[in-house]
Design a protein around this motif. Structure first.
Motif, PDB file in Angstrom:
ATOM      1  N   THR A 134      38.612   6.285  17.142  1.00  0.00           N
ATOM      2  CA  THR A 134      39.456   5.685  16.097  1.00  0.00           C
ATOM      3  C   THR A 134      40.778   5.162  16.656  1.00  0.00           C
ATOM      4  OG1 THR A 134      40.718   7.681  15.469  1.00  0.00           O
ATOM      5  CG2 THR A 134      38.512   7.430  14.535  1.00  0.00           C
ATOM      6  N   LEU A 137      39.471  11.234  10.095  1.00  0.00           N
ATOM      7  CA  LEU A 137      38.905  10.568  11.261  1.00  0.00           C
ATOM      8  C   LEU A 137      37.604   9.825  10.942  1.00  0.00           C
ATOM      9  CD1 LEU A 137      39.458  13.100  14.198  1.00  0.00           C
ATOM     10  CD2 LEU A 137      40.591  10.914  13.814  1.00  0.00           C
ATOM     11  N   GLN A 186      35.998  13.078  18.892  1.00  0.00           N
ATOM     12  CA  GLN A 186      36.149  12.680  17.498  1.00  0.00           C
ATOM     13  C   GLN A 186      37.345  11.744  17.313  1.00  0.00           C
ATOM     14  OE1 GLN A 186      36.321  16.078  14.873  1.00  0.00           O
ATOM     15  NE2 GLN A 186      34.553  17.076  15.806  1.00  0.00           N
ATOM     16  N   LEU A 187      38.425  12.018  18.038  1.00  0.00           N
ATOM     17  CA  LEU A 187      39.664  11.262  17.847  1.00  0.00           C
ATOM     18  C   LEU A 187      39.631   9.875  18.481  1.00  0.00           C
ATOM     19  CD1 LEU A 187      42.682  10.977  17.090  1.00  0.00           C
ATOM     20  CD2 LEU A 187      43.224  12.243  19.195  1.00  0.00           C
TER      21      LEU A 187
END
Length: 469
Positions: free
Chosen positions: A320, A244, A316-317
């Protein structure tokens, strides 16, 4: 000042209030977070100081045989008729009366140790301010016992409580004439309040103010005093995985997330997961699906373009990703808005009304709600033996979230009951390929960023605490 926060013992209730707690703590205020003793370690993992209520070794109230169960559909509809609610208002009433009063009943019981422990702690610690979870009304009783100012935290919920209390008050005579209790919430809180010599009034039930993280167009209109705040996503802390570090090259990345709650008690996700994965399989995209084994139960072989991972923080995901497909939860919605990406929100035309499972055919059992499992209990005899209720095939907030996203032009609504795999695939492709969706998502992010942050409302909270008698 000293601030006491109460939360229902589930991450879906804790995570939304962590940014408020840290804002207060970072400004130099003392903060304590009270919940069931079995949830203390989870609170501590967020860097906050827990106050353990009750006995960690005893069953949570929701798992007890005498836990409050949803009222019958007949009772729910009797109220709606007496109050003359519109179809949309009826859904808000169902969300309050059949969904939210259950957890609200758990930690306000005078016959269990949790609420008395909370009052005892508040009297000893003497907080200046108590901020209480919408479904944890014992916080208001503890605040009054300690002489503290207090307000409600909506967390990831619409204010179904104030909406319904206002409708009940406006139609009190008609409700009474129909032979129905005129104040179900007050009836829940009264035994605990009377134990400490308190009168149940609107302030005790709805707080002196409400911290509301929802923007215009999504929040419900009520007469309560509100402190507007931006809903800053917090989805837990974990090691940042190497894959990531950067966005993928060559093709878009699609995130698929179907929630924190139903992943624990709905096997197969009502057939929604296989349909979504089949639609995504034929697209030239990389899919990251944050799904539990229970949600994947009806899926055979994963498509080659799908990476299934049980848990990764959306914060976090999503930076992206190009698009998020999700279940219509408020926390997930806000994470996508903060990331500035378009959304496809899963929704159906189902009413939110629970129905007894005994009245449904056996093949519908994959959609059965088991009392005691709604808020995180995954195993145990009590959960397995509890009476069943049929759960509508959507999240509680799916319809308002889907409406908000589509009204803003930042995405589309998906209906797994009515749409074919091909139609769902076409919608995903359209959101990925048409720039208007990304542009609207960027505008939506900018609108949310203009709302005061948790740090920016700390002075207002201090001023409210100072006004207490």
């Amino acid at each position: 000042m000293r601030v006491l926060i109460t939360v229902y013992p589930a991450v879906a209730h804790l995570y939304p209030v962590v940014p408020y707690a840290w804002a207060l703590q970072s400004a130099g205020h003392e903060v304590r977070v009270a919940s069931h003793a079995g949830f203390a370690d989870t609170i501590a993992s967020t860097g906050l100081v827990p106050v353990a209520l009750g006995d960690a070794g005893s069953p949570e109230p929701r798992l007890r045989d005498d836990a409050r169960q949803p009222p019958t559909p007949e009772n729910v509809n009797a109220y709606a008729r007496a109050m003359g609610l519109s179809p949309e208002e009826r859904e808000h009433w169902i969300a309050f009366y059949q969904w939210n009063l259950n957890p609200a009943s758990d930690y306000v019981r005078a016959d269990l140790p949790d609420a008395p422990d909370l009052v005892e702690f508040a009297r000893a610690w003497r907080p200046d301010l108590v901020l209480w979870d919408l479904v944890f009304p014992a916080g208001a009783v503890a605040a009054r016992a300690a002489g503290a100012a207090h307000g409600r935290l909506l967390g990831s919920n619409l204010d179904y409580f104030a909406f319904s209390q206002e409708r009940l008050a406006a139609h009190r005579d008609a409700v009474r004439s129909a032979g129905l209790a005129t104040d179900p919430l007050g009836d829940l809180v009264r035994p605990l309040a009377e134990r400490y010599g308190m009168t149940v009034d609107d302030e005790l039930l709805l707080g002196q103010f409400t911290v509301d993280p929802l923007p215009k167009g999504l929040s419900l209109s009520t007469a309560t005093s509100k402190v507007a705040v931006r809903k800053v996503p917090y989805t837990g802390a974990s090691v940042f995985p190497r894959w990531l570090y950067a966005r993928p090259q060559g093709r878009p990345r699609v995130a698929l997330s179907l929630g924190e709650s139903t992943r624990r008690y709905v096997a197969g996700d009502w057939g929604r997961t296989p349909k979504l994965l089949a639609a995504l399989a034929e697209l030239d995209v990389e899919v990251v699906a944050t799904l539990s084994p229970l949600q994947l139960e009806a899926v055979g072989t994963l498509p080659d373009n799908v990476r299934a991972i049980e848990w990764v923080p959306l914060t976090q995901l999503l930076p992206t990703c190009d698009v998020l497909v999700h279940h219509g939860g408020m926390g997930t919605l806000s994470s996508a808005i903060a990331a500035g990406i378009p959304q496809l929100v899963c929704d159906t035309d189902d009413s939110l009304l629970f129905r007894p499972a005994s009245a449904a055919p056996a093949e519908a059992d994959s959609g059965t709600y088991r009392a005691g499992r709604e808020f995180g209990a995954e195993t145990g005899q009590a959960a397995e033996e509890a009476a069943g209720w049929l759960h509508p095939e959507k999240n509680l907030l799916a319809t308002p979230c889907a409406s908000y996203v589509t009204d803003q032009g930042a995405g589309v609504r998906l209906d797994h009951q009515k749409q074919s795999v091909e139609e769902i695939r076409a919608d995903i492709h359209r959101v990925l390929s048409e720039p208007a969706f990304r542009e609207a998502a960027t505008r939506l992010r900018d609108t949310w960023q203009a709302i005061p942050s948790p740090a920016e409302i700390v002075p207002a909270l201090v001023a409210l605490a100072d006004r207490r008698p």
